[in-house]
Design a protein around this motif. Structure first.
Motif, PDB file in Angstrom:
ATOM      1  N   PHE A 128       0.823  -1.204   0.000  1.00 10.85           N
ATOM      2  CA  PHE A 128       0.000   0.000   0.000  1.00 10.85           C
ATOM      3  C   PHE A 128       0.863   1.263   0.000  1.00 10.85           C
ATOM      4  CE2 PHE A 128      -3.406  -2.636   2.362  1.00 10.85           C
ATOM      5  CZ  PHE A 128      -3.883  -3.124   1.156  1.00 10.85           C
ATOM      6  N   ALA A 129       1.990   1.212   0.716  1.00 17.88           N
ATOM      7  CA  ALA A 129       2.862   2.383   0.778  1.00 17.88           C
ATOM      8  C   ALA A 129       3.431   2.733  -0.590  1.00 17.88           C
ATOM      9  CB  ALA A 129       3.995   2.145   1.771  1.00 17.88           C
ATOM     10  N   ILE A 130       3.599   1.731  -1.454  1.00 22.06           N
ATOM     11  CA  ILE A 130       4.064   2.004  -2.818  1.00 22.06           C
ATOM     12  C   ILE A 130       3.118   2.987  -3.502  1.00 22.06           C
ATOM     13  CG2 ILE A 130       4.353   0.975  -5.115  1.00 22.06           C
ATOM     14  CD1 ILE A 130       5.394  -1.545  -3.660  1.00 22.06           C
ATOM     15  N   PHE A 131       1.824   2.821  -3.266  1.00 25.64           N
ATOM     16  CA  PHE A 131       0.853   3.721  -3.866  1.00 25.64           C
ATOM     17  C   PHE A 131       0.952   5.127  -3.267  1.00 25.64           C
ATOM     18  CE2 PHE A 131      -0.599  -0.279  -5.303  1.00 25.64           C
ATOM     19  CZ  PHE A 131      -1.347  -0.051  -6.435  1.00 25.64           C
ATOM     20  N   GLY A 132       1.466   5.215  -2.059  1.00 26.14           N
ATOM     21  CA  GLY A 132       1.682   6.524  -1.459  1.00 26.14           C
ATOM     22  C   GLY A 132       2.827   7.292  -2.079  1.00 26.14           C
ATOM     23  N   THR A 133       3.641   6.628  -2.911  1.00 27.75           N
ATOM     24  CA  THR A 133       4.765   7.296  -3.571  1.00 27.75           C
ATOM     25  C   THR A 133       4.415   7.760  -4.989  1.00 27.75           C
ATOM     26  OG1 THR A 133       5.668   5.253  -4.542  1.00 27.75           O
ATOM     27  CG2 THR A 133       6.342   5.804  -2.298  1.00 27.75           C
ATOM     28  N   LEU A 134       3.210   7.458  -5.473  1.00 29.02           N
ATOM     29  CA  LEU A 134       2.853   7.795  -6.846  1.00 29.02           C
ATOM     30  C   LEU A 134       2.562   9.281  -6.985  1.00 29.02           C
ATOM     31  CD1 LEU A 134       0.593   4.715  -7.693  1.00 29.02           C
ATOM     32  CD2 LEU A 134       3.073   4.956  -7.860  1.00 29.02           C
ATOM     33  N   SER A 135       2.502   9.752  -8.221  1.00 35.70           N
ATOM     34  CA  SER A 135       2.366  11.193  -8.453  1.00 35.70           C
ATOM     35  C   SER A 135       0.943  11.700  -8.258  1.00 35.70           C
ATOM     36  CB  SER A 135       2.837  11.534  -9.875  1.00 35.70           C
ATOM     37  OG  SER A 135       2.041  10.871 -10.846  1.00 35.70           O
ATOM     38  N   MET A 136      -0.051  10.850  -8.487  1.00 41.61           N
ATOM     39  CA  MET A 136      -1.443  11.280  -8.358  1.00 41.61           C
ATOM     40  C   MET A 136      -1.843  11.354  -6.885  1.00 41.61           C
ATOM     41  SD  MET A 136      -3.071   8.957 -11.391  1.00 41.61           S
ATOM     42  CE  MET A 136      -4.754   9.420 -10.968  1.00 41.61           C
ATOM     43  N   GLN A 137      -2.399  12.503  -6.487  1.00 49.63           N
ATOM     44  CA  GLN A 137      -2.749  12.684  -5.083  1.00 49.63           C
ATOM     45  C   GLN A 137      -3.811  11.693  -4.616  1.00 49.63           C
ATOM     46  OE1 GLN A 137      -1.341  14.562  -2.778  1.00 49.63           O
ATOM     47  NE2 GLN A 137       0.175  15.281  -4.247  1.00 49.63           N
ATOM     48  N   SER A 138      -4.748  11.343  -5.484  1.00 45.98           N
ATOM     49  CA  SER A 138      -5.777  10.387  -5.085  1.00 45.98           C
ATOM     50  C   SER A 138      -5.148   9.036  -4.748  1.00 45.98           C
ATOM     51  CB  SER A 138      -6.829  10.227  -6.185  1.00 45.98           C
ATOM     52  OG  SER A 138      -6.227   9.880  -7.418  1.00 45.98           O
ATOM     53  N   MET A 139      -4.124   8.636  -5.518  1.00 47.04           N
ATOM     54  CA  MET A 139      -3.432   7.380  -5.242  1.00 47.04           C
ATOM     55  C   MET A 139      -2.578   7.486  -3.978  1.00 47.04           C
ATOM     56  SD  MET A 139      -4.467   5.225  -7.475  1.00 47.04           S
ATOM     57  CE  MET A 139      -6.048   6.079  -7.379  1.00 47.04           C
ATOM     58  N   LYS A 140      -1.963   8.654  -3.762  1.00 50.11           N
ATOM     59  CA  LYS A 140      -1.219   8.873  -2.527  1.00 50.11           C
ATOM     60  C   LYS A 140      -2.138   8.714  -1.322  1.00 50.11           C
ATOM     61  CE  LYS A 140       2.349  12.210  -3.959  1.00 50.11           C
ATOM     62  NZ  LYS A 140       3.532  11.415  -3.599  1.00 50.11           N
ATOM     63  N   GLN A 141      -3.307   9.350  -1.409  1.00 47.04           N
ATOM     64  CA  GLN A 141      -4.241   9.294  -0.293  1.00 47.04           C
ATOM     65  C   GLN A 141      -4.700   7.863  -0.036  1.00 47.04           C
ATOM     66  OE1 GLN A 141      -7.422  12.137  -0.717  1.00 47.04           O
ATOM     67  NE2 GLN A 141      -6.033  13.873  -0.957  1.00 47.04           N
ATOM     68  N   MET A 142      -4.982   7.133  -1.097  1.00 50.88           N
ATOM     69  CA  MET A 142      -5.391   5.750  -0.937  1.00 50.88           C
ATOM     70  C   MET A 142      -4.276   4.931  -0.297  1.00 50.88           C
ATOM     71  SD  MET A 142      -6.672   2.969  -3.797  1.00 50.88           S
ATOM     72  CE  MET A 142      -5.041   2.681  -4.463  1.00 50.88           C
ATOM     73  N   GLY A 143      -3.057   5.078  -0.793  1.00 49.77           N
ATOM     74  CA  GLY A 143      -1.935   4.310  -0.270  1.00 49.77           C
ATOM     75  C   GLY A 143      -1.635   4.625   1.183  1.00 49.77           C
ATOM     76  N   VAL A 144      -1.594   5.916   1.515  1.00 50.81           N
ATOM     77  CA  VAL A 144      -1.298   6.323   2.895  1.00 50.81           C
ATOM     78  C   VAL A 144      -2.415   5.865   3.833  1.00 50.81           C
ATOM     79  CG1 VAL A 144      -1.059   8.312   4.436  1.00 50.81           C
ATOM     80  CG2 VAL A 144       0.165   8.273   2.262  1.00 50.81           C
ATOM     81  N   GLY A 145      -3.669   6.035   3.417  1.00 52.59           N
ATOM     82  CA  GLY A 145      -4.792   5.629   4.252  1.00 52.59           C
ATOM     83  C   GLY A 145      -4.788   4.136   4.532  1.00 52.59           C
ATOM     84  N   LEU A 146      -4.587   3.329   3.492  1.00 58.18           N
ATOM     85  CA  LEU A 146      -4.571   1.875   3.660  1.00 58.18           C
ATOM     86  C   LEU A 146      -3.378   1.420   4.500  1.00 58.18           C
ATOM     87  CD1 LEU A 146      -5.575   0.729   0.057  1.00 58.18           C
ATOM     88  CD2 LEU A 146      -6.905   0.370   2.131  1.00 58.18           C
TER      89      LEU A 146
END
Length: 757
Positions: A677-695
């Motif tokens: 999930f943290a990998i998604f927190g490193t992506l450029s899109m803020q929606s994906m960052k939020q999803m990754g950090v939240g999860l």
């Protein structure tokens, strides 16, 4: 004896026993299933979700346009702008040029010729004929439409973008940039695709590396990854088949991969770890496999069904994108669950001791079979928790409540382009410059006027009145442009909204149009329909529909999760506490999201400065995903506690044993989930960052504070009441089938209760 026999007939135990006896058949059936699903899916192709599922005015407007046979092309604009004195960010020097200067006009002419030459555009309009010049005289917009279907225009816009780029290079000192629905869609798709490609390439090696550390052997680490990947491949094919009934999307596919990898690896990890643990105790391979099938296998089935039910909650939103994500996630969890309790026992039976092949000397474990000894840390923590359960509950619950508190002020919205990508994409700066030079022009509202006779005098007067009031009311600065489609008796009014890229201000302008301007003008003519659509309207209608779906989704997920826990553990107390603990976990995740992405606390650490809001779809999505995934650990830990209790241990001793013996596998599983999930927190899109950090934050909290402190503290405080089942619920079906392999002494019954019957 009858009780013991009944338990041995549990679904997971029977599936594991059959697979172990028919090893090659089980493996062959699984391979055939995966290959068939992929082949059929590839042959049928995938049907993607459209945008016509929103209720309200945006859907009404689309219906009018479709019935009238109006094909709306994808509109594009090219900004030609002379840089001002303070404009140095992109290296443009101030030129002092104005739109009427010969050099500026030459650039406009070159842009028009270049885009026409691509053969991909139509209706190219000069800014000198369409009044598309800025008030300061420094900016102009060349406007045109993409040929063909607007939905696929993003796939054909690349030659036009290249042509505009060549013109800019030929006109030094002028900024020449393209923006529009097609170019923005291409930019979004490219960024989305690159982000997920990066995530997909990173997630599998990360999961494998963590498993290698956890097991210390290559074969044992490879098994969960291979089974998870096979489940993902099979589900990809199934998604294509199902898409002809329920359209799918790239987002649904990416969410499926994310959930499938995390859950698939976790389920195999639970199963494999228990089998190795039993072998380390001296069990023969058949007994070890049977115990793993009936204990961890049962936990996997209960957890998998609970996760599937939670994912099914997304089907109640009525929004195609959510329904696609829910169904795709549900399918991959179901496939991973089936694979874990069928093909994994067969593979373990085939491999036997060879599962230890490829051991790494520097990762040798002190215990037999590569199973680590009990965690000293968790033994110390749980020991202190059980000594003072009341104090531990107060501290842990208070901490989680404090973390969750900021969620009360959560602000949700559809993220604008600049919020989504920040300054990582050049088109964001173009978007801001167009909005500054032509306020509201980048995202105008569209009023679709339908009448029996669009040329009737009362209708014409009402339209003229609307155009005047739209400006005088403060909703727009104008100009309000109109396109008439007489064949369908439809007129489309384009209204630049005051607020531009500021979503809040733009929605206020939209409200003025819908609630004041329209009733006072078009609303006075009988038989006239005038729904207001556009990007801002679509965002608002989406939020409204999403908000209305929250109560039924929450109610469905909570009610069915409670029922499954009640049936699986035959304890009203366990069912209630599982719901409360999961809600605390979700609340804490919401609080962290608000602190980081809305208030900006620590936002620089994840590259999220200046977002100021939570993407509208995320809270509901996180609730469903987290509520399902939290059950992984809960079911696994509580099953082990219950198993120890049935073996005759006192409740506190059973709690300590259950938590400490599962600490290793829960930690490994949590680390894998957090890492993916943290990998998604490193992506450029803020929606994906939020999803990754939240999860990631929620799983980390769930595996530590919830399962390591709050769960044992609550259970210790409740004591024998943990196993309470009222007499009036004894008619419920018994789903407590298990086989511990240990002699059991049933726990003392609380009034009205029979445990494990």
């Amino acid at each position: 004896m009858g009780n013991r026999t009944a338990r041995a007939r549990g679904l997971a135990a029977r599936a594991g026993a059959w697979s172990a006896r028919h090893r090659w058949a089980a493996v062959g059936i699984w391979i055939l299933f995966v290959v068939t699903a992929m082949g059929v899916g590839s042959a049928m192709g995938r049907t993607d979700a459209g945008d016509g599922d929103l209720k309200g005015e945006i859907n009404q407007a689309q219906s009018i346009i479709d019935e009238a046979g109006i094909e709306e092309p994808a509109g594009e604009s090219v900004l030609i702008q002379a840089a001002s004195t303070g404009d140095k960010a992109d290296g443009k020097a101030a030129t002092g040029l104005k739109a009427n200067d010969a050099r500026f006009r030459a650039a406009v002419d070159d842009v028009m010729k270049a885009v026409k030459a691509t053969g991909e555009v139509t209706a190219v309009t000069s800014p000198y004929k369409s009044d598309s010049l800025s008030k300061d005289g420094r900016s102009a917009l060349v406007q045109f439409d993409m040929r063909g279907d607007a939905d696929t225009a993003g796939d054909r816009v690349a030659p036009v973008l290249k042509a505009v780029d060549r013109v800019e290079k030929a006109h030094q000192g002028l900024r020449i940039e393209q923006i529009g629905s097609a170019s923005m869609q291409k930019t979004f798709d490219d960024a989305f695709g690159n982000d997920f490609q990066q995530a997909e390439y990173s997630a599998v090696p990360v999961a494998f590396g963590i498993l290698l550390v956890a097991f210390g052997a290559l074969v044992a680490a490879l098994l969960p990854v291979l089974l998870a990947l096979s489940a993902i491949l099979a589900t990809t094919g199934l998604m294509a088949v199902v898409s002809h009934v329920q359209p799918m999307s790239d987002t649904a596919n990416s969410v499926m991969l994310l959930v499938g990898l995390a859950v698939g690896v976790d389920y195999c990890l639970f199963y494999l770890r228990r089998e190795r643990e039993e072998r380390a105790k001296g069990r023969d391979p058949q007994t070890a496999l049977r115990i793993a099938a009936a204990t961890s296998g049962r936990a996997v089935v209960v957890s998998g069904v609970t996760v599937c039910v939670a994912m099914a909650g997304m089907l109640f939103t009525g929004i195609t994108e959510f329904q696609a994500m829910g169904l795709a996630s549900l399918m991959v969890v179901a496939v991973a669950m089936v694979g874990s309790v069928t093909v994994l026992p067969a593979l373990l039976s085939l491999l036997g001791e060879r599962v230890e092949k490829g051991r790494l000397p520097f990762l040798r474990r002190r215990a037999r079979g590569g199973v680590p000894s009990e965690s000293r840390l968790w033994r110390a923590v749980v020991g202190r928790v059980l000594k003072r359960p009341g104090v531990s509950v107060a501290i842990a619950a208070g901490l989680l409540a404090a973390i969750a508190l900021p969620a009360i002020g959560m602000k949700t919205q559809q993220l604008t382009l600049d919020q989504e990508f920040g300054d990582s994409l050049p088109i964001v700066a173009t978007y801001d410059r167009v909005n500054e030079a032509f306020p509201g022009g980048a995202e105008p509202a569209e009023v679709v006027v339908k009448a029996d006779d669009i040329d009737a005098a009362p209708v014409r007067d009402a339209i003229a009145d609307f155009r005047t009031r739209a400006v005088s009311s403060g909703a727009s600065k104008g100009p309000v442009e109109m396109t008439v489609h007489r064949d369908g008796d439809v007129a489309v009014l384009s209204v630049p909204l005051i607020g531009g890229s500021d979503q809040g201000r733009a929605e206020k302008s939209l409200g003025l149009l819908r609630d004041e301007v329209r009733p006072a003008s078009l609303g006075k003519v009988d038989g006239v329909e005038a729904p207001v659509t556009g990007q801002v309207a679509g965002s608002k209608d989406f939020n409204d529909q999403l908000g209305s779906s929250v109560p039924p989704v929450f109610a469905f997920v909570v009610a069915f999760a409670f029922l499954l826990m009640l049936l699986s553990f035959r304890s009203l107390t366990i069912a209630l506490t599982s719901i409360v603990l999961n809600l605390l976990s979700v609340g804490a995740a919401y609080g962290i999201l608000v602190m980081v992405f809305q208030h900006g606390w620590g936002a620089s650490l994840v590259g999220a400065e200046g977002v100021g809001a939570i993407v509208a779809w995320l809270p509901l999505f996180l609730f469903v995903i987290l509520f399902g995934l939290s059950m992984d650990y809960h079911v696994f830990v509580v099953s082990r506690i219950r198993e120890a209790r049935l073996a005759g241990r006192p409740t506190k001793d059973a709690i300590s044993h259950g938590v400490i013996t599962t600490a290793g596998v829960v930690t490994s599983a949590a680390v894998i989930m957090v890492a993916v999930f943290a990998i998604f927190g490193t992506l450029s899109m803020q929606s994906m960052k939020q999803m990754g950090v939240g999860l990631a934050a929620a799983v980390l909290i769930d595996a530590t504070v919830i399962r390591g402190v709050l769960l044992p503290a609550v259970m210790a405080a409740l004591g024998e009441r943990n196993w309470y089942l009222p007499k009036w619920l004894r008619w419920l079906p018994d789903m407590t089938h298990d086989e511990t392999g240990e002699p059991r002494t049933p726990p003392h019954a609380v009034e009205g209760e029979r445990v494990g019957v």
